[in-house]
Design an enzyme around this catalytic site. Sequence first.
Site, PDB file in Angstrom:
ATOM      1  N   CYS A  59      67.790 -50.017   7.792  1.00  0.00           N
ATOM      2  CA  CYS A  59      67.815 -49.385   8.533  1.00  0.00           C
ATOM      3  C   CYS A  59      67.718 -50.423  10.199  1.00  0.00           C
ATOM      4  CB  CYS A  59      66.737 -48.404   9.296  1.00  0.00           C
ATOM      5  SG  CYS A  59      66.866 -47.115   8.982  1.00  0.00           S
ATOM      6  N   CYS A 134      60.601 -43.855   3.137  1.00  0.00           N
ATOM      7  CA  CYS A 134      61.603 -44.532   3.541  1.00  0.00           C
ATOM      8  C   CYS A 134      61.856 -43.362   5.442  1.00  0.00           C
ATOM      9  CB  CYS A 134      62.554 -44.508   2.467  1.00  0.00           C
ATOM     10  SG  CYS A 134      64.416 -44.239   2.873  1.00  0.00           S
ATOM     11  N   PHE A 265      93.641 -38.943   0.940  1.00  0.00           N
ATOM     12  CA  PHE A 265      92.370 -39.029   0.416  1.00  0.00           C
ATOM     13  C   PHE A 265      91.013 -37.392   0.608  1.00  0.00           C
ATOM     14  CE2 PHE A 265      94.509 -42.154   3.545  1.00  0.00           C
ATOM     15  CZ  PHE A 265      95.192 -42.931   2.001  1.00  0.00           C
ATOM     16  N   ASP A 331      91.118 -38.720   6.020  1.00  0.00           N
ATOM     17  CA  ASP A 331      89.803 -39.248   5.595  1.00  0.00           C
ATOM     18  C   ASP A 331      89.693 -40.453   4.591  1.00  0.00           C
ATOM     19  OD1 ASP A 331      87.074 -39.580   5.819  1.00  0.00           O
ATOM     20  OD2 ASP A 331      86.383 -37.861   3.891  1.00  0.00           O
ATOM     21  N   CYS A 357      85.056 -43.510   8.731  1.00  0.00           N
ATOM     22  CA  CYS A 357      83.948 -44.388   8.670  1.00  0.00           C
ATOM     23  C   CYS A 357      83.991 -46.033   9.399  1.00  0.00           C
ATOM     24  CB  CYS A 357      83.404 -44.356   7.893  1.00  0.00           C
ATOM     25  SG  CYS A 357      84.261 -45.475   6.269  1.00  0.00           S
TER      26      CYS A 357
END
Length: 400
Positions: A59, A134, A265, A331, A357
């Site tokens: 993070c 976490c 994909f 994708d 992404c």
Amino acid sequence: MNNIDEIIRIASRGDGVTADGRHVPFAAPGDSLNPGGGLIHGPHHIDPPCPHFQLCGGCQLQHLDEEVLKTFVQDRIVHALSAQDLALPEFMPVHISPPHSRRRVAVRSAWAGKQFQLGFSSEKSHRIVDLKQCDIMARELFAVLEPLRAFLAPRIGPKRNVEIKLALVDQGVDVLIEQWSPEGLETHEALTDFATANNLARLSTDDGYGPTTYWEPEPATVTLGGIAVAYPPYGFLQATLDGEQALSLAVQAIVGEAKLVADLFSGLGTFAFAVVQGRKVFAAEAERAALLSMKAAASKAGLSLFAEHRDLFRRPLTTAELNRFGAVILDPPRAGAREQVAELAKSDVSKIAYVSCNPSSFARDAKTLISGGFRLQRIWPVGQFRWSTHVELAGEFTRQ
């Protein structure tokens, strides 16, 4: 205090940026620098929930409130499009995954003296942060870490490190231990006992020659579009279930009434299964295990989904092949789909749902599509990787 000392935005790697361009780690918009260089927290700076924050590389943004997190996700996309001199489309509401929602993670081991550690790497370091808490992992995954420490520590020598890949599947937690080959009857029996005691869905190891499964009382599956699909050990999944649903709804909205759709994909068929009802879908995927799982699930369900094993980087669908489809779903991995997009730009396809992404490779490919006569109409920003700088999106392209 001068206005130039105020943090006005978050840069792509998570630093706060002042009005005069200085980068300040772990700062939030509305924070200010005092004369000594310290940080005065503003209204958008919150207390990070995790004690490992600033050490753990999982993070970077736990100090930001929800409003700023959403702004950051959208701004990443805006900046990528602006870098390509593209007009901004309509932006749909930003979706941010909640805490404890990540269903697929990989942790690494390390020895610190006599202590066996499991966790994520520190930011820009190989050092392992031994996770005691976490807030991104699904609780079911985190609950397995402590038993794994106890199981592996006496069996992993101090000169060996392993990687453990965890995924939440329909039957529970799927565990894959890499860079380790269990030897001897006692170890094999201990693996079975460990899996049973912790109610694992599956337990596999991989010493570099492919996964070997030691425990799988029933076939591990993930449900995609209401269809149970066999899940290869640590196969690709959208990071969170809610993120998958947000992207799937966007894809469904883009595809609309098209009766013949290509899913390129396609992976395990996340989006193919989301849209296949009432239409025919062609899916192309280079990863053989994922393709076979998708084909078997579609066949069992009697769906009109036809799949081909195809490397779309080396052999993209040609313009002639694409012209058969009313809509195309893309994708691709982080590198984007340069070769396939070049063919799409020349095609007669009327709608493209591009799931990405990586805003930068998306913007590059968007420029190619727009130059070929498409219009970027809408973007759905999605922050599945909560508190990280990783951003995903679904973009709608229509031929003008």
